[in-house]
Design a protein around this motif. Sequence first.
Motif, PDB file in Angstrom:
ATOM      1  N   ILE A 166       0.849  -1.181   0.000  1.00 26.21           N
ATOM      2  CA  ILE A 166       0.000   0.000   0.000  1.00 26.21           C
ATOM      3  C   ILE A 166       0.893   1.243   0.000  1.00 26.21           C
ATOM      4  CG2 ILE A 166      -1.799   1.291   1.204  1.00 26.21           C
ATOM      5  CD1 ILE A 166      -2.810  -1.383   0.242  1.00 26.21           C
ATOM      6  N   LEU A 167       0.726   2.086  -1.008  1.00 31.51           N
ATOM      7  CA  LEU A 167       1.532   3.302  -1.136  1.00 31.51           C
ATOM      8  C   LEU A 167       0.613   4.510  -1.239  1.00 31.51           C
ATOM      9  CD1 LEU A 167       4.057   1.960  -3.790  1.00 31.51           C
ATOM     10  CD2 LEU A 167       4.524   2.270  -1.361  1.00 31.51           C
ATOM     11  N   GLU A 168       1.057   5.637  -0.714  1.00 26.63           N
ATOM     12  CA  GLU A 168       0.260   6.861  -0.760  1.00 26.63           C
ATOM     13  C   GLU A 168       1.058   7.971  -1.428  1.00 26.63           C
ATOM     14  OE1 GLU A 168      -0.896   7.636   3.236  1.00 26.63           O
ATOM     15  OE2 GLU A 168      -2.348   5.983   3.293  1.00 26.63           O
ATOM     16  N   GLY A 169       0.389   8.751  -2.262  1.00 27.23           N
ATOM     17  CA  GLY A 169       1.056   9.849  -2.953  1.00 27.23           C
ATOM     18  C   GLY A 169       0.048  10.890  -3.401  1.00 27.23           C
ATOM     19  N   GLU A 170       0.557  11.936  -4.073  1.00 28.85           N
ATOM     20  CA  GLU A 170      -0.345  12.966  -4.587  1.00 28.85           C
ATOM     21  C   GLU A 170       0.066  13.352  -5.996  1.00 28.85           C
ATOM     22  OE1 GLU A 170       0.648  17.295  -3.377  1.00 28.85           O
ATOM     23  OE2 GLU A 170       0.813  16.103  -1.538  1.00 28.85           O
ATOM     24  N   LEU A 181       2.156  10.574  -9.742  1.00 29.02           N
ATOM     25  CA  LEU A 181       2.083  10.771  -8.300  1.00 29.02           C
ATOM     26  C   LEU A 181       3.502  10.723  -7.750  1.00 29.02           C
ATOM     27  CD1 LEU A 181      -0.594   8.063  -7.339  1.00 29.02           C
ATOM     28  CD2 LEU A 181      -1.024  10.360  -8.170  1.00 29.02           C
ATOM     29  N   HIS A 182       3.750  11.425  -6.672  1.00 34.39           N
ATOM     30  CA  HIS A 182       5.030  11.229  -6.004  1.00 34.39           C
ATOM     31  C   HIS A 182       4.775  10.893  -4.549  1.00 34.39           C
ATOM     32  CE1 HIS A 182       5.842  14.772  -3.376  1.00 34.39           C
ATOM     33  NE2 HIS A 182       4.950  15.368  -4.127  1.00 34.39           N
ATOM     34  N   LEU A 183       5.717  10.113  -3.995  1.00 33.48           N
ATOM     35  CA  LEU A 183       5.648   9.788  -2.584  1.00 33.48           C
ATOM     36  C   LEU A 183       6.300  10.944  -1.831  1.00 33.48           C
ATOM     37  CD1 LEU A 183       6.653   6.017  -2.844  1.00 33.48           C
ATOM     38  CD2 LEU A 183       4.402   7.043  -3.058  1.00 33.48           C
ATOM     39  N   THR A 204      -4.292   6.519  -2.655  1.00 35.81           N
ATOM     40  CA  THR A 204      -3.738   5.296  -2.088  1.00 35.81           C
ATOM     41  C   THR A 204      -3.747   4.263  -3.207  1.00 35.81           C
ATOM     42  OG1 THR A 204      -4.629   5.800   0.096  1.00 35.81           O
ATOM     43  CG2 THR A 204      -3.954   3.533  -0.299  1.00 35.81           C
ATOM     44  N   VAL A 205      -2.614   3.620  -3.429  1.00 36.86           N
ATOM     45  CA  VAL A 205      -2.543   2.615  -4.496  1.00 36.86           C
ATOM     46  C   VAL A 205      -2.047   1.290  -3.920  1.00 36.86           C
ATOM     47  CG1 VAL A 205      -2.149   4.336  -6.292  1.00 36.86           C
ATOM     48  CG2 VAL A 205      -0.192   3.260  -5.179  1.00 36.86           C
ATOM     49  N   SER A 206      -2.391   0.214  -4.618  1.00 35.28           N
ATOM     50  CA  SER A 206      -2.000  -1.137  -4.210  1.00 35.28           C
ATOM     51  C   SER A 206      -1.204  -1.786  -5.337  1.00 35.28           C
ATOM     52  CB  SER A 206      -3.255  -1.961  -3.900  1.00 35.28           C
ATOM     53  OG  SER A 206      -2.952  -3.344  -3.831  1.00 35.28           O
TER      54      SER A 206
END
Length: 284
Positions: A166-170, A181-183, A204-206
């Motif tokens: 699970i990663l989060e970015g904008e 998107l960047h982290l 949020t991406v998987s």
Amino acid sequence: QRPVNTAFQNYALFPHMNIYDNIAFGLKMKKVPKDEINKRVLEMLKVVRLEGYETRMPSQLSGGQKQRVSIARALINNPKVLLLDEPLGALDLKLRKQMQLELKYLQRSLGITFIFVTHDQEEALTMSDRIVVMNKGVIEQVGVPEELYERPKTKFVADFLGETNILEGEVIKIKETEVLLHLEEEQDIIRIPNLNYDLGDKFTVSVRPERIKIKTEPEDGDVWLQCKLKERIYVGSSVKTVMILKNGKEIIVNEPIGQSFNFQDGVKDYFVTWKSMHTVVIKA
């Protein structure tokens, strides 16, 4: 009174009755003629592959045999729906796998609906034609196993069914067909399809571990995140590798034996990479 029967996790067999009487119990309660009961019990014993076990007591059976008797007792009433409440939970792993196949065979041959409750993700994927994932009594997602695994709609479904990252970015850049998107690190870029997103939107991406590869140098295209090796774990059919991104986030990579990355002495920095099509947006 309803065309529904249940197979319980603890079998719930009557300990003072032999196998024949356990299976025949529902028919006796319905006052079915003896000849009909005898015929249907023998047929059901054949279905669950326990012919010749009529006179044995539950205490003389193995866990798998008890579970088959429990299922036979439920099925003999010809229900339209069979409810199975974690029926394999009390079995050891090898027997559990065997009973999964037995139950699939039974369901296919009988052609009735099985509603199967389980907390085992692999069991749900293995046995189901259709899965309902519930979280605190609320349905999160419904679909075929492949759909829920490959395209989870929520963080809970992605995390519950199998292993995932699970990663989060904008959003920092918008192109015609994709957005970037960047982290926390500016150079760590993830590409997702452009569905009319705006700059600054958070995501949020998987990404499934088996979709990720480890490389020593970045190349053009796809997704590339710089990282360091933390740990490698041999799990039989595959090697699980834990990598750490610059922001401290762990990335898990699963590779088949014989195809796993060959780490080199003296090299500290690596890259994890995957195709953009394997990045699943699970929350906008």
